[in-house]
Design a protein around this motif. Sequence first.
Motif, PDB file in Angstrom:
ATOM      1  N   GLU A 148       0.939  -1.114   0.099  1.00 27.36           N
ATOM      2  CA  GLU A 148      -0.005  -0.003  -0.109  1.00 27.36           C
ATOM      3  C   GLU A 148       0.740   1.219   0.021  1.00 27.36           C
ATOM      4  O   GLU A 148       2.047   1.270   0.439  1.00 27.36           O
ATOM      5  N   ALA A 149       0.307   2.421  -0.484  1.00 28.08           N
ATOM      6  CA  ALA A 149       0.953   3.703  -0.371  1.00 28.08           C
ATOM      7  C   ALA A 149      -0.151   4.507  -0.050  1.00 28.08           C
ATOM      8  O   ALA A 149      -1.229   4.574  -0.298  1.00 28.08           O
ATOM      9  N   MET A 150       0.360   5.655   0.816  1.00 29.61           N
ATOM     10  CA  MET A 150      -0.545   6.777   1.066  1.00 29.61           C
ATOM     11  C   MET A 150       0.160   7.982   0.731  1.00 29.61           C
ATOM     12  O   MET A 150       1.448   8.244   0.796  1.00 29.61           O
ATOM     13  N   LEU A 182       1.192  -0.176   5.810  1.00 31.19           N
ATOM     14  CA  LEU A 182       1.398   1.288   6.134  1.00 31.19           C
ATOM     15  C   LEU A 182       1.952   1.362   7.566  1.00 31.19           C
ATOM     16  O   LEU A 182       2.897   1.851   7.919  1.00 31.19           O
ATOM     17  N   ILE A 183       1.356   0.562   8.414  1.00 26.86           N
ATOM     18  CA  ILE A 183       1.581   0.715   9.825  1.00 26.86           C
ATOM     19  C   ILE A 183       2.873   0.084  10.128  1.00 26.86           C
ATOM     20  O   ILE A 183       3.683   0.328  11.041  1.00 26.86           O
ATOM     21  N   ARG A 184       3.023  -1.200   9.549  1.00 27.47           N
ATOM     22  CA  ARG A 184       4.407  -1.845   9.631  1.00 27.47           C
ATOM     23  C   ARG A 184       5.516  -1.017   9.185  1.00 27.47           C
ATOM     24  O   ARG A 184       6.579  -1.393   9.759  1.00 27.47           O
ATOM     25  N   LYS A 185       5.207  -0.603   8.134  1.00 28.45           N
ATOM     26  CA  LYS A 185       6.295   0.573   7.168  1.00 28.45           C
ATOM     27  C   LYS A 185       6.665   1.711   8.132  1.00 28.45           C
ATOM     28  O   LYS A 185       7.645   2.540   7.769  1.00 28.45           O
ATOM     29  N   LYS A 186       5.864   2.040   9.057  1.00 28.43           N
ATOM     30  CA  LYS A 186       5.662   3.250   9.840  1.00 28.43           C
ATOM     31  C   LYS A 186       5.788   4.462   8.685  1.00 28.43           C
ATOM     32  O   LYS A 186       6.485   5.240   8.838  1.00 28.43           O
ATOM     33  N   ASP A 187       4.784   4.312   7.799  1.00 32.10           N
ATOM     34  CA  ASP A 187       4.652   5.391   6.674  1.00 32.10           C
ATOM     35  C   ASP A 187       4.539   6.611   7.272  1.00 32.10           C
ATOM     36  O   ASP A 187       3.432   7.179   8.072  1.00 32.10           O
ATOM     37  N   PRO A 188       5.328   7.553   7.070  1.00 31.78           N
ATOM     38  CA  PRO A 188       5.499   9.188   7.544  1.00 31.78           C
ATOM     39  C   PRO A 188       4.158   9.966   7.065  1.00 31.78           C
ATOM     40  O   PRO A 188       3.455  10.651   7.760  1.00 31.78           O
ATOM     41  N   VAL A 189       3.550   9.295   5.965  1.00 29.88           N
ATOM     42  CA  VAL A 189       2.217   9.844   5.531  1.00 29.88           C
ATOM     43  C   VAL A 189       1.091   9.928   6.517  1.00 29.88           C
ATOM     44  O   VAL A 189       0.212  10.535   6.725  1.00 29.88           O
ATOM     45  N   LEU A 190       1.170   8.270   6.715  1.00 33.48           N
ATOM     46  CA  LEU A 190       0.038   7.811   7.508  1.00 33.48           C
ATOM     47  C   LEU A 190       0.048   8.471   8.954  1.00 33.48           C
ATOM     48  O   LEU A 190      -0.814   8.732   9.547  1.00 33.48           O
ATOM     49  N   LEU A 191       1.375   8.591   9.569  1.00 33.63           N
ATOM     50  CA  LEU A 191       1.549   9.158  10.643  1.00 33.63           C
ATOM     51  C   LEU A 191       0.899  10.630  10.955  1.00 33.63           C
ATOM     52  O   LEU A 191       0.263  11.044  11.520  1.00 33.63           O
ATOM     53  N   ALA A 192       1.311  11.271   9.716  1.00 32.71           N
ATOM     54  CA  ALA A 192       0.612  12.794   9.570  1.00 32.71           C
ATOM     55  C   ALA A 192      -0.928  12.816   9.523  1.00 32.71           C
ATOM     56  O   ALA A 192      -1.645  13.665  10.206  1.00 32.71           O
ATOM     57  N   TYR A 193      -1.370  11.565   8.823  1.00 31.44           N
ATOM     58  CA  TYR A 193      -2.837  11.548   8.670  1.00 31.44           C
ATOM     59  C   TYR A 193      -3.557  11.357  10.246  1.00 31.44           C
ATOM     60  O   TYR A 193      -4.500  11.799  10.464  1.00 31.44           O
ATOM     61  N   LEU A 194      -3.017  10.323  10.790  1.00 33.42           N
ATOM     62  CA  LEU A 194      -3.212   9.952  12.261  1.00 33.42           C
ATOM     63  C   LEU A 194      -3.421  11.086  13.214  1.00 33.42           C
ATOM     64  O   LEU A 194      -4.048  11.496  13.958  1.00 33.42           O
ATOM     65  N   GLU A 195      -2.221  12.110  12.943  1.00 29.34           N
ATOM     66  CA  GLU A 195      -1.976  13.252  13.861  1.00 29.34           C
ATOM     67  C   GLU A 195      -3.160  14.201  13.539  1.00 29.34           C
ATOM     68  O   GLU A 195      -4.008  14.909  14.316  1.00 29.34           O
ATOM     69  N   LYS A 196      -3.306  14.491  12.185  1.00 30.33           N
ATOM     70  CA  LYS A 196      -4.661  15.247  11.732  1.00 30.33           C
ATOM     71  C   LYS A 196      -5.967  14.744  12.202  1.00 30.33           C
ATOM     72  O   LYS A 196      -6.982  15.333  12.782  1.00 30.33           O
ATOM     73  N   GLU A 248      -4.683   6.375  18.743  1.00 34.82           N
ATOM     74  CA  GLU A 248      -3.847   6.506  19.768  1.00 34.82           C
ATOM     75  C   GLU A 248      -3.003   5.202  19.705  1.00 34.82           C
ATOM     76  O   GLU A 248      -1.904   5.327  19.851  1.00 34.82           O
ATOM     77  N   GLU A 249      -3.635   4.324  20.008  1.00 28.53           N
ATOM     78  CA  GLU A 249      -2.889   3.018  19.932  1.00 28.53           C
ATOM     79  C   GLU A 249      -2.027   2.762  18.578  1.00 28.53           C
ATOM     80  O   GLU A 249      -0.906   2.346  18.612  1.00 28.53           O
ATOM     81  N   THR A 250      -2.429   3.160  17.391  1.00 26.49           N
ATOM     82  CA  THR A 250      -1.671   2.963  16.245  1.00 26.49           C
ATOM     83  C   THR A 250      -0.620   4.031  16.158  1.00 26.49           C
ATOM     84  O   THR A 250       0.529   3.465  15.707  1.00 26.49           O
ATOM     85  N   ARG A 251      -0.526   5.264  16.614  1.00 29.74           N
ATOM     86  CA  ARG A 251       0.390   5.985  16.692  1.00 29.74           C
ATOM     87  C   ARG A 251       1.651   5.555  17.573  1.00 29.74           C
ATOM     88  O   ARG A 251       2.634   5.810  17.350  1.00 29.74           O
ATOM     89  N   HIS A 252       1.186   5.077  18.752  1.00 32.78           N
ATOM     90  CA  HIS A 252       2.194   4.498  19.544  1.00 32.78           C
ATOM     91  C   HIS A 252       2.774   3.259  19.128  1.00 32.78           C
ATOM     92  O   HIS A 252       3.978   3.307  19.129  1.00 32.78           O
TER      93      HIS A 252
END
Length: 255
Positions: A148-150, A182-196, A248-252
């Motif tokens: 996957e890509a985000m 995306l979670i496994r790769k610690k995708d930076p775009v997903l992290l930004a999305y989760l923060e938003k 929160e669990e996913t970001r952690h």
Amino acid sequence: MRTEVKLSKRLERIASFVQPGSRVADIGTDHGYVPIWLVQKGVCPSALAMDVRKGPLERAEEHVEEVGLSGKIELRLSDGLAKLKAGEADTVVIAGMGGKLTCRILEQGRHVWENWSEGKERLILSPQSEQDEVRHFLEKQGFSILREAMLTDEGKYYIVIEAARGTMRPGREQDYRFGADLIRKKDPVLLAYLEKEEKMTRQVLAGLTENDAQNKKRTLEASEAGETAISRRGARINELTAYLALIEETRHEMQ
């Protein structure tokens, strides 16, 4: 002189998932840019551009003619995969639609993919909503998500999924909601999305809970309508609270 098509960031990422030499069918092709780009770049020797609406298909035909690819890109009026025969394409692209519609198109077009070989033919999907439903559908129908890509394009977040026939192990709720790869790769775009999403969810929750007592007093009348409004608001608060915990669990996990 042929004009080389330039794709948006989103469409270019979708096209980049197509393997060289593939026979592609682009479902909901709109302007036909993805198949044109794939053929122009030599990724695909030919392609099918399909759409349920005559208007977009006519525009796609004009674009195909403008770049001199009428002999290599076939345009076909079709509701989803209905007019695509089994074996005509080894890669199906479905992008720019909601997740429910994506699943419906795949379900109604199972004649195209039900006899695909494990790990060979490909689905390239980019649902704009309800991505969790798409991931659940793929798992239940015997597909495996390969990657996957985000990405962000003009301020919006987009997902691209590549899947092939195979087996997926049942995942956790966040795997379906946000994408296990995306979670496994610690995708930076997903992290930004989760923060938003976390910020927005907290704001909505604060507004609901802050006014909850006042709203209850206002709507709690001796009527079924008042009780229903309170019940719906409470259900919404519970839903958002659960979603916030999942974020929160996913970001952690990704830190």
